[in-house]
Design an enzyme around this catalytic site. Structure first.
Site: not given
Ligand code: F6R
Length: 587
Positions: A2, A27, A72, A96-97, A459, A463, A466, A482, A582
């Site tokens: 948040c 956020r 969030w 937030n938390g 990755e 992506k 997500e 396997h 994020k």
């Molecule tokens: C995926 C993504 C997340 C972040 C993860 C860590 O696209 O963005 O998997 O990589 O939440 O976030 P940070 O790098 O801010 O610690």
């Protein structure tokens, strides 16, 4: 997680808070709200939806002090009721938390009270109201002492022309103005303030138009350093791009260039910090963890040093073995991810040297690190990490070269080809359309590769799932037979990353295994023999030839574009995927 914004001064608070929330929307974006204080009366507007749902109400919210929130959801789904601010009596709060003991507190102090929301946060407002006897500061301290978990909370009280902040394990920042002061969970919301203070755990801060007072856990007045605000306003301009994700993929080359240049100024400190290292543990979450998997290959190959990778959320709870001369490298775009920050703090307590690799100077992560390797990706608004991932690869590649004893100038030069090559991959992205169409129709997509390609496969898979919500897995190509091969059928797509001539034949065999089970396949490669072998049989995404250890920079851009294009075909919002935020500042 948040986002929080607070204001007190001579101007109308609601508009200023709304502007700050727009900057913090990354956020969390499932609901938003603002509370303002006018003539001793609090008015609240809160709604389910993105911050813009508040816009029609801003004009009607009077008052020159207030707080705001973009959420969030953790406890209680996205709804008007669960949106912050939460109010009780003379108080309104945004949080937030996670308050871990909220049920306990509710049972103890409010056994017969019907709460208005399902959140853990409402307890803060209720407790403030319960313990308030006219002394705002006392009530704040009393409540802060009762809360367990993590919080940054901004509070307004009908009796007080200003606002207050309490904080533990979540970021809280104060911004200074002329005859006005600001509060936020994150520096970008306060980018117009020249000076900021980052509060410490246990602090209680009280803001009025004329000044800021900060108290420590024992309620003693303290002076916390004012620093020059490192944040620039998030550029919310999209230019000619329809989405931030595409804009940020196009900024990958600039991220690489800025990060490699920045390394020159830290190499000395990083070199001294790493001197004597005998073992490296790399930790992080999600995409940051995935960049650590590639870094493991960089370090093992360049420096012949043993490296382990540990997901931060696991590391922090596993009683890790820290031997003498262990260096823990913690990677985080935001520098605020709770699991990564806690993993780094634990490593430090156990005697490890900690190196932070981050896009965020002055974050919680940098404050507990012995050295910081900067990632100069610039602000990333899209929830899915793109240019920050490639920036992390750049920083980690250079750090691996330092561990190998190579001078920074030479190492930095060895990356000079990367940005132009990435530009080519991004410009030629149209080749990915056919594959994106296959992925959009697939029941599942497997990303497969060996060695360094396996790291990018992980990755690519993250992506894709997500932002398109297509089920996906990243796997070592050799492991397919396997177990995972049982899942292959005509509805699945297997995307093979093949960049190592050494391993090309082996990976090509795995493609054949998929095709002979009627699975669909595609190849992302820069190996001529692979291109020729599969041309006309499966979609082949050709990337430029380059050194094997530079290939992740290029394949990463390709899989990012693939995820983006697949999401668009499925009509998803690539910038704000469902259920995500994020910066994950809760466990
Ligand atoms: C995926 C993504 C997340 C972040 C993860 C860590 O696209 O963005 O998997 O990589 O939440 O976030 P940070 O790098 O801010 O610690």
């Amino acid at each position: 997680m948040c986002g929080i914004v607070g204001y007190v001064g001579g101007r109308k608070a609601a508009g200023i808070i709304y502007g700050g929330l727009k900057q913090l929307e990354y956020r969390g974006y499932d609901s938003a709200g603002i509370a303002t204080l006018e003539d001793g009366k609090i008015s609240v507007v809160k709604r389910r939806g993105k911050v813009s749902v508040l816009q029609p109400y801003i004009g009607g919210l009077g008052g020159t002090a207030g707080i705001g929130h973009t959420r969030w959801a953790t406890h209680g789904g996205p709804s008007d009721e669960n949106a912050h601010p939460h109010s009780a009596g003379k108080f309104s709060i945004v949080h937030n938390g996670i308050i871990e003991n909220y049920s306990e507190l509710k049972e103890k102090y409010f056994p017969d009270t019907a709460f208005l929301s399902e959140t853990d946060s409402e307890i803060i407002a209720r407790l403030l109201d319960k313990f308030y006897d006219g002394d705002f500061l006392y009530a704040l301290k009393k409540v802060a002492d009762l809360l367990k978990g993590s919080y940054a909370a901004a509070v307004i009280c009908a009796d007080f022309q200003g606002l207050a902040l309490i904080k533990r394990n979540n970021p809280a920042i104060i911004g200074y103005g002329e005859g006005e002061n600001f509060a936020a969970s994150d520096a970008p919301a306060l980018s117009f303030c020249k000076q900021i203070t980052i509060l410490e755990d246990g602090d209680v801060a009280v803001l009025t138009a004329d000044g800021v007072s900060i108290f420590n856990e024992r309620l003693q007045g303290v002076i916390r350093e004012r620093i020059v605000n490192p944040a620039t306003p998030l550029s919310l301009e999209l230019g000619d791009c329809p989405h931030y994700m595409l804009k940020e993929i196009r900024e990958v080359p600039a991220s690489v260039e800025r990060t490699r240049t920045a390394y020159l100024s830290v190499e000395n400190k990083v070199g001294l910090t790493l001197a004597g290292a005998e073992r490296i543990i790399i930790t992080g979450c999600g995409t940051a963890y995935n960049s650590g998997i590639i870094a493991k290959r960089f370090i093992e190959t360049f420096a012949h040093m043993p490296v382990e990778t540990e997901i931060a959320g696991e590391f922090r709870y596993k009683n890790p073995i820290i031997t003498p001369n262990t260096v823990v490298v913690a990677i985080s775009q935001s520098g605020e991810t709770a699991d990564t920050v806690e993993a780094a703090k634990l490593a430090k307590r156990l005697g490890a040297v900690v190196v932070a690799v981050t896009n965020a100077p002055y974050s919680q992560l940098t404050r507990c690190a012995d050295a910081v390797v900067p990632v100069e990706a610039g602000s990333e608004i899209c929830v899915a990490a793109t240019k920050s991932y490639t920036g992390q690869l750049t920083a980690l590649y250079l750090m691996a070269k330092t561990l190998a004893g190579q001078g920074a100038a030479e190492a930095v030069k060895s990356l000079s080809a990367v940005a132009p090559l990435c530009e080519r991959v991004i410009a030629e992205g149209a080749d990915i359309d056919t594959l994106a169409d296959m992925c959009a129709r697939a029941s599942g997509v497997y990303f497969l590769g060996r060695d360094i390609d396996h790291g990018v496969a992980l990755e690519g898979s993250l992506k894709l799932k997500e932002i398109s919500y297509v089920p996906s897995e990243g796997y070592p190509a050799g492991e397919l037979k396997h177990g995972t091969l049982a899942l292959i059928d005509i509805r699945t797509v297997s995307v093979f990353l093949i960049t190592s001539p050494r391993l090309a034949e082996k990976s090509a065999n795995a493609v054949e295994q998929v095709l002979s089970r009627k699975g669909k396949a595609a190849v992302i490669t820069n190996v001529a023999a692979v291109r020729e072998r599969f041309a006309g049989r499966v979609p082949v995404i050709s990337i430029p030839e380059c050194d094997e250890y530079l290939s992740p920079f290029l394949t990463a851009a390709a899989v990012q574009l693939l995820a983006y294009k697949t999401a668009l075909l499925l009509d998803r919002d690539p910038d704000k995927p469902r259920n995500l935020a994020k910066s994950v500042t809760v466990e």
